[in-house]
Design an enzyme around this catalytic site. Structure first.
Site, PDB file in Angstrom:
ATOM      1  N   HIS A 461       0.878  -1.413   0.064  1.00 32.30           N
ATOM      2  CA  HIS A 461       0.055  -0.124  -0.123  1.00 32.30           C
ATOM      3  C   HIS A 461       0.928   1.209   0.061  1.00 32.30           C
ATOM      4  O   HIS A 461       2.103   1.246   0.273  1.00 32.30           O
ATOM      5  CB  HIS A 461      -1.048  -0.265   1.344  1.00 32.30           C
ATOM      6  CG  HIS A 461      -0.141   0.051   2.567  1.00 32.30           C
ATOM      7  ND1 HIS A 461      -0.005   1.407   3.276  1.00 32.30           N
ATOM      8  CD2 HIS A 461       0.198  -0.816   3.366  1.00 32.30           C
ATOM      9  CE1 HIS A 461       0.513   1.040   4.293  1.00 32.30           C
ATOM     10  NE2 HIS A 461       0.748  -0.244   4.388  1.00 32.30           N
ATOM     11  N   CYS A 480       2.560  -4.736   7.309  1.00 34.89           N
ATOM     12  CA  CYS A 480       2.361  -4.598   5.675  1.00 34.89           C
ATOM     13  C   CYS A 480       3.591  -3.741   4.735  1.00 34.89           C
ATOM     14  O   CYS A 480       4.460  -3.438   5.775  1.00 34.89           O
ATOM     15  CB  CYS A 480       0.891  -3.697   5.509  1.00 34.89           C
ATOM     16  SG  CYS A 480      -0.418  -4.770   6.046  1.00 34.89           S
TER      17      CYS A 480
END
Length: 583
Positions: A461, A480
């Site tokens: 992301h 992440c």
């Protein structure tokens, strides 16, 4: 003890060690179950060695069921491969040509260039048995024992070179890099074809990964061993900082160390001044070592330079093992995240066409290693706060600052989907609540999320924390992967220059709507962990082992190969056993 008696003892012990051994530990393969053993014929009348081979292998026939019950994730055992091999050839001996044995012994000795230990294949016992057979006429039983042992060793070594010695799934519960579409029995058949063609050396040459990166690691390992054998590289006194402009004996040692590492030419060795050439070499070393590249040899830089060459040899060996696990995956179009290297790369048709820096999980919230397929992209994402982050990171901030949630546009949602006023919530005992941040430029996921199915809620992301990309150590996220240039990656993933070019992506973002768009074609993504790099000039360079994953791999790589008994129980490796090697 006479020569014949000694040969009999050596052969029987050697054979029994192999009879109850499997293959060196490698990865589980999701394959269809092997077909039932199909015996072409018994050993031919008069073939006394073949009859001895058949009799010796008879216990294995009852050890394997006619059909394995589970259709997937079966491990093909070397014993099964050997039994099939001999049964399909009417139990004829396979190692009757001494040139084949010579090729085998030479190839086993050469496995050291791949970071393996030739003695793990009990090469000394093979040599002793062969020499004894050349000086004393062996019995058929002794020839059979040697033949089976040589076949076991042959297939064990080749499968370690092809798939690795260590089973990564035993070291990492997240491991899911099953070689879908690669049936290990095909490898075994190729190995035996080479044996029948008396081309044993070719089988060994073709077994390891054939990619250029693996060859460079081999060369790097050989170079480091030459440094070790010549006494290692110079050690620089610690507890100091060496700076440009200095003239000191420690700078002379720094120069010598940089020469040994290939960062300075040999003619730069016999000086003690810290000039511009040394500064440039130190900056280059620091950049490759993921240190701040300021040209000053401070404590962190000196500590990295003083890592013993033996440790660097082990680091290369560990990464060669990882290469044997993974390089078959690096084909076609795919995305690979190098976790320890803090970078993501996009390959099309096997060629690197894009790369960007990333931030990965902190050591105590490490990014897992696994593979998946990118299926869709979320534009203008909202962010649902994960439970761990809520408890460990966010609740303390909310308790200290009641206006924190409103300032960050984070909504509080109850089980029924109602939005609550944060000031009405008992933050000392919050239950049944979800925190969700609205889409926007300050959203923790940025403008875009690249998603792929997994059990860990991990994805690629965007991020508003762009200043962290300038750091050398980028293990800064909660697990992440934050991508520095995510929109460039999105454009590559869609591979649609008409609809999803840069202008089309910006138009999608401009509407402000949270929307999921599926990719026209799924793209494989691999989250991998490498603690070496290859420089542009082909030199092996080293990264910090940020998660400490190298040590368990090295420990397993250095262990004598395990072996199972025929009933599947584990046993300590005896002195003559090649070891367990499951594929």
């Amino acid at each position: 003890m006479g020569q014949l008696t000694r040969l009999f003892v050596i052969s029987r012990i050697f054979f029994m060690g192999f009879l109850i051994s499997g293959m060196a530990v490698a990865q589980t393969s999701p394959i269809e179950p092997p077909s039932p053993v199909s015996v072409v014929a018994d050993a031919a009348p008069g073939d006394y060695v073949g009859q001895a081979i058949q009799a010796a292998l008879a216990p294995l026939s009852s050890a394997f069921p006619p059909l394995l019950t589970s259709p997937r994730h079966q491990r093909v055992d070397v014993n099964r491969a050997v039994l099939d091999f001999y049964s399909h050839r009417g139990y004829r001996a396979a190692w009757t040509d001494d040139d084949d044995v010579v090729q085998l012994l030479k190839s086993l000795s050469d496995t050291g260039v791949d970071g393996l230990d030739p003695e793990d294949f009990r090469i000394s016992e093979l040599v002793t048995a062969r020499n004894s057979m050349q000086t004393t006429e062996p019995t058929p039983g002794q020839r059979a024992a040697f033949d089976i042992s040589a076949t076991q060793t042959f297939i064990t070594a080749l499968l370690q070179l092809r798939r690795g010695k260590v089973d990564p799934s035993r070291l990492d519960i997240h491991w899911n890099f099953d070689p879908v579409g690669i049936d290990p029995r095909e490898d075994v058949n190729l190995f035996f074809t080479a044996l029948d063609s008396h081309d044993v050396a070719r089988a060994f040459a073709q077994a390891p990964p054939q990619e250029a990166i693996y060859g460079t690691l081999r060369q790097g390992l050989a170079q480091l061993r030459r440094v070790r054998d010549s006494g290692g590289w110079p050690k620089i006194p610690a507890g100091q900082t060496l700076r440009p402009g200095m003239d000191d004996a420690s700078v002379a040692q720094l120069r010598a160390r940089l020469v040994a590492g290939g960062y300075l030419t040999a003619k730069m060795n016999a000086r003690s001044d810290y000039d511009d050439t040394v500064t440039a070499a130190v900056k280059k070393y620091q950049a490759e070592q993921y240190l701040g590249a300021d040209g000053v040899a401070g404590p962190a830089t000196l500590a990295a330079l003083n890592v013993p060459v033996e440790a660097r040899i082990d680091q290369v060996r560990v990464n060669m093992e990882r290469a044997r696990w993974l390089l078959y995956k690096l084909q076609g179009t795919f995305v690979i995240v190098d976790i320890a290297g803090y970078k993501v790369s996009f390959y099309r048709d096997g060629k690197l066409i894009w790369r960007s820096r990333v931030q990965v999980g902190k050591p105590y919230r490490s990014t897992p290693i696994f593979q998946s397929e990118i299926t869709y992209v979320t534009f203008n994402p909202t962010w649902t706060v994960p439970p761990t982050i809520l408890v460990k990171d966010m609740l303390p901030k909310i308790r200290n600052n009641p206006g924190y949630l409103n300032a960050n546009r984070i909504r509080v949602i109850d089980r029924e989907g109602n939005v609550l006023d944060p000031l009405t919530v008992d933050w000392d005992n919050p239950r049944g609540l979800t925190l969700r941040q609205d889409a926007g430029s300050d959203n923790s996921l940025g403008q875009v999320v690249i998603r792929f199915p997994n059990d860990y809620a991990i994805y690629l992301h965007d991020t508003p924390h762009r200043e962290l990309f300038a750091q050398s150590n980028r293990a800064t996220s909660s697990g992440c992967i934050r991508v520095e240039n995510p929109l460039q990656l999105v454009e590559l993933l869609f591979n649609d220059p008409v609809r999803w070019n840069s202008e089309g992506i910006q138009k999608q973002l401009a509407n402000g709507k949270t929307e999921n768009i599926r990719l026209p074609v799924k793209v494989p993504v691999l989250l991998a962990y490498w603690t070496v790099d290859l420089s542009l000039d082909g030199r092996v360079t080293f990264k910090p082992d940020v998660y400490g994953y190298d040590k368990p791999v090295l420990r397993a790589l250095n262990l004598p190969s395990e072996r199972p008994t025929l009933d599947g129980r584990r046993a300590a490796p005896p002195s003559m056993a090649v070891g367990q090697n499951k594929l």
